[in-house]
Scaffold this motif. Structure first.
Motif, PDB file in Angstrom:
ATOM      1  N   ALA A  76       0.814  -1.205   0.000  1.00 30.31           N
ATOM      2  CA  ALA A  76       0.000   0.000   0.000  1.00 30.31           C
ATOM      3  C   ALA A  76       0.849   1.257   0.000  1.00 30.31           C
ATOM      4  O   ALA A  76       0.512   2.251  -0.627  1.00 30.31           O
ATOM      5  CB  ALA A  76      -0.916  -0.013   1.214  1.00 30.31           C
ATOM      6  N   PHE A  99      -7.148  -2.521   4.530  1.00 30.70           N
ATOM      7  CA  PHE A  99      -7.604  -1.656   5.630  1.00 30.70           C
ATOM      8  C   PHE A  99      -8.291  -0.432   5.053  1.00 30.70           C
ATOM      9  O   PHE A  99      -8.000  -0.003   3.938  1.00 30.70           O
ATOM     10  CB  PHE A  99      -6.445  -1.283   6.558  1.00 30.70           C
ATOM     11  N   CYS A 144      -6.534   2.737   3.640  1.00 28.09           N
ATOM     12  CA  CYS A 144      -5.622   2.535   2.510  1.00 28.09           C
ATOM     13  C   CYS A 144      -5.902   3.580   1.428  1.00 28.09           C
ATOM     14  O   CYS A 144      -7.046   3.762   1.018  1.00 28.09           O
ATOM     15  CB  CYS A 144      -5.814   1.142   1.938  1.00 28.09           C
ATOM     16  N   VAL A 202      -4.671   1.178  -3.051  1.00 23.74           N
ATOM     17  CA  VAL A 202      -4.709  -0.231  -3.481  1.00 23.74           C
ATOM     18  C   VAL A 202      -6.001  -0.918  -3.043  1.00 23.74           C
ATOM     19  O   VAL A 202      -6.680  -1.555  -3.843  1.00 23.74           O
ATOM     20  CB  VAL A 202      -3.474  -0.997  -2.948  1.00 23.74           C
ATOM     21  N   CYS A 203      -6.353  -0.757  -1.778  1.00 27.13           N
ATOM     22  CA  CYS A 203      -7.566  -1.431  -1.280  1.00 27.13           C
ATOM     23  C   CYS A 203      -8.833  -0.932  -1.962  1.00 27.13           C
ATOM     24  O   CYS A 203      -9.629  -1.742  -2.441  1.00 27.13           O
ATOM     25  CB  CYS A 203      -7.688  -1.288   0.227  1.00 27.13           C
ATOM     26  N   HIS A 222       0.772  -3.946   3.260  1.00 33.18           N
ATOM     27  CA  HIS A 222       0.169  -5.290   3.285  1.00 33.18           C
ATOM     28  C   HIS A 222       0.244  -5.942   1.922  1.00 33.18           C
ATOM     29  O   HIS A 222       0.265  -5.257   0.902  1.00 33.18           O
ATOM     30  CB  HIS A 222      -1.285  -5.206   3.757  1.00 33.18           C
TER      31      HIS A 222
HETATM   32 NI    NI Z   1      -4.443  -1.362   0.939  1.00 28.49          NI
END
Ligand code: NI
Length: 202
Positions: free
Chosen positions: A15, A75, A78, A81-82, A166
């Motif tokens: 991330a 999470f 983030c 990316v998330c 992560h």
């Molecule tokens: Ni992320």
């Protein structure tokens, strides 16, 4: 070492941009070398865990018996990316339609300190309603990540806040709880859609 072995198995996307670049430069050699004799196999992925859903209900691997599922660790704070991964997973689920109802998509927080069920619930309103957010105590989250050989790390920021690095693969798990493959956020969405569709037909 654990991270390097994971890198052989899946392409981790971190991330944090800066640390992510360092990680790719330092540790993510795509080549298998003689030293890495114990790279995790799909059979090593998965197992028992005890978490709480974004609706506040208990959730364990027993809730997945007989169902294909996908797992993504991340999470809510983030930066990119998330949300991208969850948005694209939502697109895939929407494209597959009601056939994807038999699938359980799991978003497991690696930041239980901030990601309470309420925070997860609010966050997931932006994504497909079939996605189940999971959180727990620090120990419960640690155990779940270890079951999936997922790596994460708290990274302090200058303003006193923190972010989480992560691994960012989406695990594809079949009805017997075995990993059959993964989705990579760098793949075309169509490729990922085919993979999820194949998972449903197994
Ligand atoms: Ni992320």
């Amino acid at each position: 070492m654990r991270i390097q072995r994971l890198a052989l198995f899946v392409l981790p996307v971190l991330a944090s941009t800066v640390i992510g670049i360092n990680f790719f430069a330092a540790g993510a050699s795509p080549k298998r070398s003689a030293g890495f004799v114990s790279a995790p196999q799909p059979a090593d992925i998965g197992g028992a865990f005890q978490l709480t859903t974004h609706r506040g209900t208990p959730f364990t691997e027993r809730d997945l018996v007989g169902r294909p599922f996908v797992v993504f660790f991340g999470f809510t704070h983030c930066p990119s990316v998330c949300p991208t991964a969850l948005f694209e997973l939502s697109e895939i689920l929407r494209a597959i339609g009601s056939a994807a109802d038999q699938l359980t998509p799991l978003f497991i927080s690696v930041d239980p300190e901030r990601d309470t069920p309420e925070v997860l619930s609010s966050y997931l309103e932006s994504f497909d309603e079939r996605i189940v957010g999971l959180t727990g105590t620090t120990a419960q989250v640690r155990a779940a990540a270890e079951a999936f050989r997922a790596s994460y790390q708290k990274v302090p920021l200058q303003d006193g806040e923190y972010t989480m690095d992560h691994s960012a693969i989406v695990y594809l798990m079949n009805r017997t709880g075995r990993m059959t493959g993964s989705l990579d956020i760098h793949e075309p969405i169509e490729t990922r859609k085919v993979k999820v569709t194949n998972l449903l037909s197994k």
